[in-house]
Design an enzyme around this catalytic site. Sequence first.
Site, PDB file in Angstrom:
ATOM      1  N   HIS A   1     -82.597 -21.913  23.032  1.00  9.65           N
ATOM      2  CA  HIS A   1     -83.073 -22.611  21.819  1.00  9.65           C
ATOM      3  C   HIS A   1     -81.938 -23.400  21.167  1.00  9.65           C
ATOM      4  CE1 HIS A   1     -86.690 -19.971  21.959  1.00  9.65           C
ATOM      5  NE2 HIS A   1     -85.803 -19.080  22.363  1.00  9.65           N
TER       6      HIS A   1
ATOM      7  N   SER B   1     -67.658 -48.425  19.220  1.00 12.37           N
ATOM      8  CA  SER B   1     -68.691 -49.145  18.486  1.00 12.37           C
ATOM      9  C   SER B   1     -68.141 -50.518  18.112  1.00 12.37           C
ATOM     10  CB  SER B   1     -69.052 -48.366  17.225  1.00 12.37           C
ATOM     11  OG  SER B   1     -69.616 -49.233  16.266  1.00 12.37           O
TER      12      SER B   1
ATOM     13  N   LYS C   1     -65.614 -44.827  16.078  1.00 15.49           N
ATOM     14  CA  LYS C   1     -66.631 -44.254  16.975  1.00 15.49           C
ATOM     15  C   LYS C   1     -66.231 -44.316  18.432  1.00 15.49           C
ATOM     16  CE  LYS C   1     -70.677 -43.598  16.609  1.00 15.49           C
ATOM     17  NZ  LYS C   1     -71.749 -44.542  16.359  1.00 15.49           N
TER      18      LYS C   1
ATOM     19  N   GLU D   1     -75.806 -41.457  27.783  1.00 12.32           N
ATOM     20  CA  GLU D   1     -77.034 -41.901  27.113  1.00 12.32           C
ATOM     21  C   GLU D   1     -77.908 -42.727  28.057  1.00 12.32           C
ATOM     22  OE1 GLU D   1     -74.523 -43.410  23.753  1.00 12.32           O
ATOM     23  OE2 GLU D   1     -76.289 -42.846  22.603  1.00 12.32           O
TER      24      GLU D   1
END
Length: 468
Positions: free
Chosen positions: A160, A281, A287, A294
């Site tokens: 979980h 970024s 970033k 992804e």
Amino acid sequence: MPMTDRPDSSDAPAYVRSPSLGFFASLPVDRALVRYDLAGSVAHVEMLHRQGLVPAEDARAIAAGLRRIAGEVRSGEFPWRDALEDVHTNVEHRLAALVGPAAGGRLHTARSRNDQVALDERLWLRSAVRSVATGLVALQEDLVALARRLRSAPMPGFTHLQHAQPVTVGHHLLAHVWRLARDLDRLGDCLRRSDVSPLGAGALAGSTLPIDPAWTAERLGFAGTFENSIDAVSDRDYFAEFLFDLALLAVHLSAFAEELVLWASREFAFLAPVPELGGGSSLMPQKRNPDVAELARAKSGRVLGDLVALLTVLKGLPLAYDRDLQEDKPVVFDAAAAVDGTLAALHRLVPALRFDLPRLLDAAQDAGLQATDRAEALVAAGVPFREAHVRVGESLAAGGPTGTAPPSGAPPVAAALERRASPGGPGPVALDRQFARVDAMLARARESLSELVRKDGRVDAILTEGEA
Ligand code: ARG
């Protein structure tokens, strides 16, 4: 030559020259089948000659013409013509130009584009499985090498997405390897069932001529030939199975990629922001984005879509060949390319991953991870498990929120792992055995892969025969 839907001023029939040509055309997609189409045609004309259906001289000229076309395709000189609709007509047209219409016109004896395209697809599938399997085994090797380095590095195991029980990074990574092992197995199954030559089924009802489908099947390296000519031209199970196998593989890769995304976040911080993970970024200077993971996660979306698209095309088709079947190739080719690309990207990424071991150890020292162990210690002393569960639960509740401060006397996580000796578990003894089994599994995988490479070489061998 650029692929366009521009009408061609040729001798092609009017409907083909219409502005809606793109609607009919499969050439932009099915030209990927050309090598298989050519090898299948060489085998076919050899069979026709053996059966006395094509004179030796014509058969020789046709085979030489087909091999010459293979050379033209390789060098990029083949004059693809959009107006000729698909790969099969392009080849036939070029052959007639090379060997003359009389000889060239004999190639299509006792053959239809229906059994021809099914043959091409099954030969293509061999190469496609070979490519995916090669990428899969490479990724498994990367993961196993990483798992070996981190075999005893403790980390929290999750259920979980909550801290559950202690494991090691090595054990966790091997879980992914076993998933991929089943994927590889499934691809092998798919190939075994598809290992049937449909050539000789004709349009749907075979031929009145004395053809020998078993001979072409053997020549092209198939295990056997079709049982039913109607089934042979309408069957696309091999593509549906392949797409399912790719879809599940893509789901597995996506789930792994999701973990990398999480682990690379500041909240987990299990992974260092190595450049191989992705870039920065364009707006926020601080970033570092896990772009590779992804994209690997996202590619699964189109593969799942491709599977559903094909099943939808097949659903409700009357026997035998229907033109709907032309729409099988775009989705299958798309999915294979997406999975090949994902495997290649992860193959570059995985060896570059850098785990923050102190951070993992710190997370794994969470005493809550050993709550079950404490209950099991009570069980070993004779307490029924349910009662032990309640007792440990109460002591945790008294000691504050689970898993923040280790209660006094909590054993170090290494000792807890040491005690996990049950088969298939993360303890060192069980993990030794698991590594041995993984190594044996990989050795078998490499062996079947080289067998597949040999079998897949049949197409090139037929096309280059007599060249040396
Ligand atoms: N381009 C077609 C396909 O991909 C080839 C078979 C065409 N057969 C036919 N009867 N029109 O399915």
